[in-house]
Design a protein around this motif. Sequence first.
Motif, PDB file in Angstrom:
ATOM      1  N   MET A   1      19.947  45.834  16.594  1.00  0.00           N
ATOM      2  CA  MET A   1      20.502  44.496  16.598  1.00  0.00           C
ATOM      3  C   MET A   1      19.356  43.509  16.387  1.00  0.00           C
ATOM      4  SD  MET A   1      22.485  42.470  19.694  1.00  0.00           S
ATOM      5  CE  MET A   1      23.971  43.431  19.537  1.00  0.00           C
ATOM      6  N   HIS A   2      19.601  42.541  15.535  1.00  0.00           N
ATOM      7  CA  HIS A   2      18.623  41.483  15.305  1.00  0.00           C
ATOM      8  C   HIS A   2      18.653  40.500  16.474  1.00  0.00           C
ATOM      9  CE1 HIS A   2      17.535  42.487  11.184  1.00  0.00           C
ATOM     10  NE2 HIS A   2      18.804  42.845  11.022  1.00  0.00           N
ATOM     11  N   CYS A   3      17.496  39.913  16.746  1.00  0.00           N
ATOM     12  CA  CYS A   3      17.400  38.959  17.860  1.00  0.00           C
ATOM     13  C   CYS A   3      18.354  37.785  17.682  1.00  0.00           C
ATOM     14  CB  CYS A   3      15.960  38.461  17.991  1.00  0.00           C
ATOM     15  SG  CYS A   3      14.815  39.746  18.552  1.00  0.00           S
ATOM     16  N   SER A   4      18.535  37.323  16.460  1.00  0.00           N
ATOM     17  CA  SER A   4      19.431  36.175  16.247  1.00  0.00           C
ATOM     18  C   SER A   4      20.866  36.520  16.641  1.00  0.00           C
ATOM     19  CB  SER A   4      19.371  35.704  14.796  1.00  0.00           C
ATOM     20  OG  SER A   4      19.807  36.722  13.920  1.00  0.00           O
ATOM     21  N   VAL A   5      21.295  37.733  16.378  1.00  0.00           N
ATOM     22  CA  VAL A   5      22.642  38.170  16.760  1.00  0.00           C
ATOM     23  C   VAL A   5      22.728  38.284  18.282  1.00  0.00           C
ATOM     24  CG1 VAL A   5      24.319  40.059  16.604  1.00  0.00           C
ATOM     25  CG2 VAL A   5      23.027  39.352  14.572  1.00  0.00           C
ATOM     26  N   SER A   6      21.684  38.843  18.878  1.00  0.00           N
ATOM     27  CA  SER A   6      21.661  38.980  20.332  1.00  0.00           C
ATOM     28  C   SER A   6      21.736  37.619  21.008  1.00  0.00           C
ATOM     29  CB  SER A   6      20.372  39.702  20.753  1.00  0.00           C
ATOM     30  OG  SER A   6      20.233  39.687  22.146  1.00  0.00           O
ATOM     31  N   ARG A   7      20.962  36.674  20.524  1.00  0.00           N
ATOM     32  CA  ARG A   7      20.943  35.354  21.158  1.00  0.00           C
ATOM     33  C   ARG A   7      22.248  34.598  20.949  1.00  0.00           C
ATOM     34  NH1 ARG A   7      14.580  33.745  20.205  1.00  0.00           N
ATOM     35  NH2 ARG A   7      13.822  35.674  21.150  1.00  0.00           N
ATOM     36  N   THR A   8      22.870  34.809  19.808  1.00  0.00           N
ATOM     37  CA  THR A   8      24.193  34.211  19.582  1.00  0.00           C
ATOM     38  C   THR A   8      25.191  34.787  20.579  1.00  0.00           C
ATOM     39  OG1 THR A   8      23.744  33.830  17.239  1.00  0.00           O
ATOM     40  CG2 THR A   8      26.060  33.914  17.903  1.00  0.00           C
ATOM     41  N   ALA A   9      25.114  36.099  20.792  1.00  0.00           N
ATOM     42  CA  ALA A   9      26.011  36.755  21.745  1.00  0.00           C
ATOM     43  C   ALA A   9      25.723  36.289  23.165  1.00  0.00           C
ATOM     44  CB  ALA A   9      25.863  38.274  21.642  1.00  0.00           C
TER      45      ALA A   9
END
Length: 88
Positions: A1-9
């Motif tokens: 998982m990319h960090c940007s996806v993680s932070r959005t979640a």
Amino acid sequence: MHCSVSRTALSARLDGECLPEGVTDQAVREHLAGCVECSRWDRKARRLRSLFQDVAQPESEPTGALLERLRRAGRTERPSTDTGRPDA
């Protein structure tokens, strides 16, 4: 998982929203377990949210009790209008 996806979640989760499509809670947890930067981001975001909730929902105190406390503290006097300059 990319960090940007993680932070959005993580942001969605903090706001009580649904996770982005295709992202599971388990995947976010696994990413946090292995990503120091996102773990730090999550802690800071949670702390910031907590601080804003404290400010947004101050403990209310009856006005009369507050005024009495201020009187006792000697803080009800009007601020001085003295500018420090001699009168002309």
